[in-house]
Structures are given as structure tokens and as C-alpha cells.
Write a protein that holds these residues in place. Structure first.
Motif, PDB file in Angstrom:
ATOM      1  N   TYR A  40       0.835  -1.207   0.000  1.00 21.34           N
ATOM      2  CA  TYR A  40       0.000   0.000   0.000  1.00 21.34           C
ATOM      3  C   TYR A  40       0.872   1.261   0.000  1.00 21.34           C
ATOM      4  O   TYR A  40       0.550   2.244  -0.668  1.00 21.34           O
ATOM      5  CB  TYR A  40      -0.968   0.004   1.183  1.00 21.34           C
ATOM      6  CG  TYR A  40      -2.220  -0.782   0.910  1.00 21.34           C
ATOM      7  CD1 TYR A  40      -3.302  -0.199   0.263  1.00 21.34           C
ATOM      8  CD2 TYR A  40      -2.313  -2.128   1.272  1.00 21.34           C
ATOM      9  CE1 TYR A  40      -4.456  -0.920  -0.008  1.00 21.34           C
ATOM     10  CE2 TYR A  40      -3.457  -2.858   1.000  1.00 21.34           C
ATOM     11  CZ  TYR A  40      -4.518  -2.253   0.362  1.00 21.34           C
ATOM     12  OH  TYR A  40      -5.653  -2.973   0.081  1.00 21.34           O
ATOM     13  N   ASP A  44       0.997   4.087  -3.032  1.00 23.37           N
ATOM     14  CA  ASP A  44       0.870   5.521  -2.775  1.00 23.37           C
ATOM     15  C   ASP A  44       2.040   6.297  -3.397  1.00 23.37           C
ATOM     16  O   ASP A  44       1.843   7.304  -4.072  1.00 23.37           O
ATOM     17  CB  ASP A  44       0.787   5.779  -1.271  1.00 23.37           C
ATOM     18  CG  ASP A  44       0.507   7.227  -0.954  1.00 23.37           C
ATOM     19  OD1 ASP A  44      -0.440   7.798  -1.523  1.00 23.37           O
ATOM     20  OD2 ASP A  44       1.253   7.802  -0.129  1.00 23.37           O
ATOM     21  N   GLU A  53      -3.533   6.959 -10.911  1.00 21.07           N
ATOM     22  CA  GLU A  53      -4.343   6.480  -9.790  1.00 21.07           C
ATOM     23  C   GLU A  53      -4.513   4.969  -9.907  1.00 21.07           C
ATOM     24  O   GLU A  53      -4.917   4.456 -10.952  1.00 21.07           O
ATOM     25  CB  GLU A  53      -5.706   7.149  -9.788  1.00 21.07           C
ATOM     26  CG  GLU A  53      -6.543   6.769  -8.591  1.00 21.07           C
ATOM     27  CD  GLU A  53      -7.877   7.496  -8.553  1.00 21.07           C
ATOM     28  OE1 GLU A  53      -8.854   6.882  -8.102  1.00 21.07           O
ATOM     29  OE2 GLU A  53      -7.933   8.660  -8.971  1.00 21.07           O
ATOM     30  N   ASP A  55      -6.533   1.813  -8.586  1.00 24.25           N
ATOM     31  CA  ASP A  55      -7.781   1.474  -7.912  1.00 24.25           C
ATOM     32  C   ASP A  55      -7.519   0.515  -6.759  1.00 24.25           C
ATOM     33  O   ASP A  55      -6.800  -0.475  -6.924  1.00 24.25           O
ATOM     34  CB  ASP A  55      -8.771   0.826  -8.888  1.00 24.25           C
ATOM     35  CG  ASP A  55      -9.150   1.750 -10.023  1.00 24.25           C
ATOM     36  OD1 ASP A  55      -9.258   2.975  -9.789  1.00 24.25           O
ATOM     37  OD2 ASP A  55      -9.331   1.250 -11.154  1.00 24.25           O
ATOM     38  N   THR A  56      -8.096   0.792  -5.602  1.00 26.18           N
ATOM     39  CA  THR A  56      -7.874  -0.064  -4.436  1.00 26.18           C
ATOM     40  C   THR A  56      -8.356  -1.497  -4.687  1.00 26.18           C
ATOM     41  O   THR A  56      -7.781  -2.439  -4.141  1.00 26.18           O
ATOM     42  CB  THR A  56      -8.549   0.509  -3.175  1.00 26.18           C
ATOM     43  OG1 THR A  56      -9.930   0.747  -3.453  1.00 26.18           O
ATOM     44  CG2 THR A  56      -7.885   1.786  -2.737  1.00 26.18           C
ATOM     45  N   ASP A  57      -9.374  -1.674  -5.513  1.00 25.95           N
ATOM     46  CA  ASP A  57      -9.855  -3.021  -5.824  1.00 25.95           C
ATOM     47  C   ASP A  57      -8.819  -3.829  -6.611  1.00 25.95           C
ATOM     48  O   ASP A  57      -8.838  -5.052  -6.582  1.00 25.95           O
ATOM     49  CB  ASP A  57     -11.151  -2.957  -6.647  1.00 25.95           C
ATOM     50  CG  ASP A  57     -12.312  -2.412  -5.835  1.00 25.95           C
ATOM     51  OD1 ASP A  57     -12.252  -2.446  -4.590  1.00 25.95           O
ATOM     52  OD2 ASP A  57     -13.286  -1.942  -6.454  1.00 25.95           O
ATOM     53  N   ILE A  59      -5.487  -3.626  -6.186  1.00 26.92           N
ATOM     54  CA  ILE A  59      -4.233  -3.837  -5.441  1.00 26.92           C
ATOM     55  C   ILE A  59      -4.008  -5.305  -5.109  1.00 26.92           C
ATOM     56  O   ILE A  59      -2.879  -5.780  -5.164  1.00 26.92           O
ATOM     57  CB  ILE A  59      -4.204  -2.956  -4.167  1.00 26.92           C
ATOM     58  CG1 ILE A  59      -4.106  -1.486  -4.579  1.00 26.92           C
ATOM     59  CG2 ILE A  59      -3.038  -3.331  -3.263  1.00 26.92           C
ATOM     60  CD1 ILE A  59      -4.189  -0.513  -3.426  1.00 26.92           C
TER      61      ILE A  59
END
Length: 84
Positions: A40, A44, A53, A55-57, A59
Motif C-alpha cells: 500500500y 501511494d 491512480e 484502484d484499491t480493488d 491492489i
């Protein structure tokens, strides 16, 4: 504009204190000793450095240097098409 793989590997090596040879040989974040918190943090930093960007999905699917490199380049290509 796409980023260069060597530039990206050096970015990761400097951040985590690993050699370029080790990064290329192992590639997988787990084999390199990076845990989920490190991932994470890397995401960042990569978002800021490479102006993209992530997407957190997505990762959970990004588990190697090659995969995050390709992901970032693909995102940058999509952004390029929208800007043109």
C-alpha cells in the motif's frame, strides 16, 4: 507517456534497499519480503511519482514488480488517449 522498466525497478530498489538483480530475479513482492502494508505504501508512492491512480480493488491482483509496472503503463496509456 510510458515509463521505462529499468527506471521503475530502480524506484523500487531505492525504496526498499534491494538490488536490481534481486528485484528482477524474484519479482514477486512476497519473495522480496514486502508485506501488504509495504504494498500500500508502494502504491501511494508510485501514484505520486508516476501521476496515476491505482484502484484499491486492483491492489490485491498486483503482487509483483512486473504487474504493477504493466498496470501503471496501461493506466497512463488510457489517460493519454483521453487527453489527446
Amino acid at each position: 507517456m510510458q515509463i521505462n522498466f529499468d527506471e521503475f525497478v530502480i524506484f523500487i530498489c531505492e525504496r526498499y534497499g534491494i538490488t536490481k538483480e534481486e528485484a528482477i530475479e524474484k519479482d514477486d513482492f512476497e519473495q522480496l519480503g514486502l508485506d501488504s502494508l509495504s504494498l500500500y505504501s508502494l502504491v501511494d508512492d508510485a501514484e505520486q511519482k508516476f501521476n496515476v491512480e491505482i484502484d484499491t480493488d486492483d491492489i490485491t491482483e498486483i503482487n509483483s514488480i512486473t504487474k504493477i509496472f504493466n498496470y501503471i503503463n496501461n493506466k497512463r496509456n488510457v489517460i493519454k488517449w483521453y487527453v489527446v
